[in-house]
Scaffold this active site. Structure first.
Site, PDB file in Angstrom:
ATOM      1  N   HIS A  69      -0.507   0.370  -5.334  1.00 18.73           N
ATOM      2  CA  HIS A  69       0.403   0.295  -3.989  1.00 18.73           C
ATOM      3  C   HIS A  69       1.773   0.080  -4.549  1.00 18.73           C
ATOM      4  O   HIS A  69       2.245  -0.574  -5.658  1.00 18.73           O
ATOM      5  CB  HIS A  69      -0.167  -1.287  -3.548  1.00 18.73           C
ATOM      6  N   VAL A  85       0.824  -0.710   5.587  1.00 17.40           N
ATOM      7  CA  VAL A  85      -0.375   0.215   5.356  1.00 17.40           C
ATOM      8  C   VAL A  85      -1.349  -0.546   4.223  1.00 17.40           C
ATOM      9  O   VAL A  85      -2.388  -0.442   4.330  1.00 17.40           O
ATOM     10  CB  VAL A  85       0.193   1.589   5.167  1.00 17.40           C
ATOM     11  N   CYS A  86      -0.633  -0.787   3.100  1.00 15.89           N
ATOM     12  CA  CYS A  86      -1.282  -1.439   2.058  1.00 15.89           C
ATOM     13  C   CYS A  86      -2.132  -2.814   2.235  1.00 15.89           C
ATOM     14  O   CYS A  86      -3.265  -2.950   2.048  1.00 15.89           O
ATOM     15  CB  CYS A  86      -0.465  -1.594   0.824  1.00 15.89           C
ATOM     16  N   THR A  87      -1.504  -3.358   3.335  1.00 18.98           N
ATOM     17  CA  THR A  87      -2.261  -4.853   3.779  1.00 18.98           C
ATOM     18  C   THR A  87      -3.457  -4.423   4.606  1.00 18.98           C
ATOM     19  O   THR A  87      -4.389  -4.858   4.322  1.00 18.98           O
ATOM     20  CB  THR A  87      -1.283  -5.583   4.658  1.00 18.98           C
ATOM     21  N   LEU A 101      -6.033  -3.121   1.597  1.00 15.88           N
ATOM     22  CA  LEU A 101      -6.625  -4.212   0.983  1.00 15.88           C
ATOM     23  C   LEU A 101      -7.765  -5.168   1.628  1.00 15.88           C
ATOM     24  O   LEU A 101      -8.752  -5.304   1.017  1.00 15.88           O
ATOM     25  CB  LEU A 101      -5.407  -4.815   0.192  1.00 15.88           C
TER      26      LEU A 101
END
Length: 228
Positions: free
Chosen positions: A47, A54-56, A59
């Protein structure tokens, strides 16, 4: 602090290359990557920055999928170009917004060492995450699948604005684990239980023994039920 243990050429590792080894701090303590993998499979997904939207979601979804990967003897580990202390705060947001607790380790890479080691950032990117925006680290959005032999089995990079399809990573893992055990390949859009393709390394005589009842569509295209 992250210490790379492979040559720092910063070239992108290709399929069948040995995954660069490294020692790093994570949210679950210090690890040496190859030792952490052990005798199973591993997925490293990266990331560009903590607290990115988006990464939240990614994950959080991987946290939900973790039991499925565990069934396949596969560990998962995240990486973000920020320190572990920041990751730990981010984990609270992930659990709050995505409804899943992150129980897998997240690598802190504030000196950009692992990102460079895996060719996701150029050697001239500097030595600190400080002052860098997500756009500066846009190329740190790659999924690496590593086999028990510590070789790269798959690498897949995404743009920042497109969330990754981790159901597809699970599907590909099923295919790779199946084809590692049997002389078969999987056709387009294959999923568990579908027919598979007999590889060209198998003669017709051998196919009769290994895959009785297989169907020849073309001499180079022979299909059979998925091996058990």
């Amino acid at each position: 602090m992250t210490t790379a243990t492979a040559s720092e050429t910063y070239s992108i590792p290709r399929i069948n290359d040995t995954a660069p080894d490294f020692t790093a701090e994570t949210t679950q303590g210090t690890i040496r990557f190859h030792d952490w993998i052990g005798d199973g499979w591993a997925i490293l997904f990266s990331h560009p920055k903590d607290f990115t939207p988006v990464c939240t979601t990614e994950l959080g979804y991987m946290a939900k999928l973790q039991p499925e990967f565990a069934k396949r003897n596969t560990k998962i580990i995240g990486l973000s170009v920020d320190p572990v202390s920041s990751h730990q705060k981010w984990e609270s947001d992930i659990e709050e917004t995505q409804g899943a607790k992150v129980n897998y380790p997240m690598i802190g890479d504030p000196q950009l060492r692992v990102a460079k080691l895996y060719g996701m950032l150029p050697a001239g990117a500097g030595e600190s995450c400080e002052g860098r925006t997500p756009a500066d680290n846009a190329t740190v959005r790659t999924v690496f699948v590593v086999g028990p032999d510590k070789k790269i089995k798959l690498q897949l990079s995404y743009p920042m604005t497109t969330g990754r399809n981790f159901d597809e990573i699970l599907r590909v893992l099923d295919s790779m684990q199946l084809t590692a055990k049997h002389k078969v390949a999987t056709p387009v859009n294959w999923k568990q239980g579908d027919d598979v393709i007999i590889t060209g390394a198998v003669s017709n005589d051998e196919a009769q023994q290994k895959f009785p009842g297989f169907k020849t569509i073309k001499p180079y295209l022979r299909v059979t039920a998925q091996p058990k």
